[in-house]
Design a protein around this motif. Structure first.
Motif, PDB file in Angstrom:
ATOM      1  N   LEU A 145      22.727  36.447  66.482  1.00 45.82           N
ATOM      2  CA  LEU A 145      22.929  35.484  65.397  1.00 45.82           C
ATOM      3  C   LEU A 145      24.179  35.811  64.578  1.00 45.82           C
ATOM      4  N   LEU A 146      24.514  37.094  64.474  1.00 44.47           N
ATOM      5  CA  LEU A 146      25.659  37.511  63.666  1.00 44.47           C
ATOM      6  C   LEU A 146      26.988  37.124  64.298  1.00 44.47           C
ATOM      7  N   THR A 147      26.962  36.743  65.569  1.00 43.08           N
ATOM      8  CA  THR A 147      28.207  36.429  66.276  1.00 43.08           C
ATOM      9  C   THR A 147      28.480  34.930  66.335  1.00 43.08           C
ATOM     10  N   TYR A 148      27.624  34.128  65.729  1.00 40.08           N
ATOM     11  CA  TYR A 148      27.796  32.673  65.714  1.00 40.08           C
ATOM     12  C   TYR A 148      27.839  32.161  64.279  1.00 40.08           C
ATOM     13  N   THR A 149      28.360  30.958  64.110  1.00 36.91           N
ATOM     14  CA  THR A 149      28.389  30.326  62.788  1.00 36.91           C
ATOM     15  C   THR A 149      27.708  28.958  62.769  1.00 36.91           C
ATOM     16  N   ASN A 150      27.715  28.244  63.893  1.00 36.45           N
ATOM     17  CA  ASN A 150      27.106  26.912  63.939  1.00 36.45           C
ATOM     18  C   ASN A 150      25.651  27.038  64.392  1.00 36.45           C
ATOM     19  N   VAL A 161      23.688  16.870  56.268  1.00 40.88           N
ATOM     20  CA  VAL A 161      24.551  17.943  55.790  1.00 40.88           C
ATOM     21  C   VAL A 161      25.972  17.707  56.286  1.00 40.88           C
ATOM     22  N   LYS A 162      26.947  18.264  55.565  1.00 40.73           N
ATOM     23  CA  LYS A 162      28.350  18.108  55.956  1.00 40.73           C
ATOM     24  C   LYS A 162      28.744  19.095  57.039  1.00 40.73           C
ATOM     25  N   THR A 163      28.062  20.240  57.077  1.00 38.03           N
ATOM     26  CA  THR A 163      28.381  21.254  58.082  1.00 38.03           C
ATOM     27  C   THR A 163      27.117  22.013  58.465  1.00 38.03           C
ATOM     28  N   TYR A 164      27.079  22.442  59.710  1.00 38.66           N
ATOM     29  CA  TYR A 164      25.971  23.266  60.193  1.00 38.66           C
ATOM     30  C   TYR A 164      26.361  24.737  60.246  1.00 38.66           C
ATOM     31  N   ASN A 165      27.497  25.072  59.654  1.00 43.36           N
ATOM     32  CA  ASN A 165      27.979  26.447  59.685  1.00 43.36           C
ATOM     33  C   ASN A 165      27.326  27.295  58.596  1.00 43.36           C
TER      34      ASN A 165
END
Length: 250
Positions: A145-150, A161-165
């Motif tokens: 999980l720590l290696t992804y943002t989306n 939402v405006k972003t899933y990051n």
């Protein structure tokens, strides 16, 4: 004058934090208590929302009043008016621009699992019976999980939402005797995100999902590919952090 309120509550009897017209929520009861004390309509604005049945060990909300308040007196009155499963821990004076939601720099959750059956923990844990979990493998997946943002794959469908990051800075399982607790911290969370992550990690722990498949689930950005959401009662919002410069020390 703007103040932050530090709140804790057991969410079992409520349809979440956020006001709903046809259901009892924590925000509604706190608004009502403040309105009684100040003899005018008061609305508080929370750091985020929790779903029905989810708990908060620490949640902040802000409100505006026309003049300085006697903090100890107001805390006493609020706690006298509120039901026993909601408590006001503190009230803090902040700058006029401080916002409980938008100024939060991180939020932390715990998801609590209990192996076995314990009637005293029914409302505050997911009680798992006859299910063996590979916790080491679940922690390997949690590191991913720590290696992804989306994290769209873990978001409630049709979320506005405006972003899933999200910037996840901590994700780890800790086991002690019959308790297994998932700790996760990020700058922000999507609706249902933690419960969806937990449900998917459980599938890793049971061998249903491999680490490579877990990565593909994240990369798919599709909620249908992730596991089921873990039950609400095991989830706790445990901490919300803010920059120190928004607080006014008197």
């Amino acid at each position: 004058m703007r103040y932050f309120i530090e709140i804790t509550y057991k969410g079992t009897n409520y349809h979440g934090w956020q006001f709903q017209p046809n259901a009892v929520t924590v925000q509604e009861l706190i608004n009502n208590a403040f309105s009684l004390i100040f003899k005018k309509k008061i609305d508080v604005f929370g750091a985020g929302r929790t779903d029905a049945g989810v708990h908060a060990e620490q949640l902040y909300a802000h409100l505006d009043v026309e003049k300085d308040i006697d903090i100890d007196e107001v805390i006493y009155k609020l706690n006298s008016l509120l039901p026993k499963d909601i408590a006001i821990l503190n009230i803090l004076k902040v700058t006029d621009e401080a916002h409980a939601r938008f100024n939060a720099v991180s939020r932390s959750y715990q998801y609590r699992i209990y192996f076995g059956k314990n009637p005293f923990l029914t409302d505050v844990t997911w009680q798992v019976i006859n299910k063996k979990l590979n916790v080491d493998l679940m922690n390997e997946a949690a590191k991913i999980l720590l290696t992804y943002t989306n994290f769209k794959c873990f978001s409630r469908s049709n979320s506005d939402v405006k972003t899933y990051n999200c910037d996840v800075s901590k994700a780890v399982w800790v086991q002690e005797n019959k308790s297994l607790i998932f700790h996760i911290t990020a700058d922000r969370f999507l609706r249902n995100m933690v419960r969806a992550i937990v449900g998917t990690l459980i599938e890793v722990g049971t061998g249903k999902t491999t680490l490579e498949e877990f990565k593909k689930i994240i990369e798919s950005k599709d909620r249908k590919n992730a596991g089921p959401s873990a039950p609400a009662q095991g989830l706790f919002l445990t901490e919300v952090n803010y920059p120190k410069n928004i607080f006014i020390n008197e």
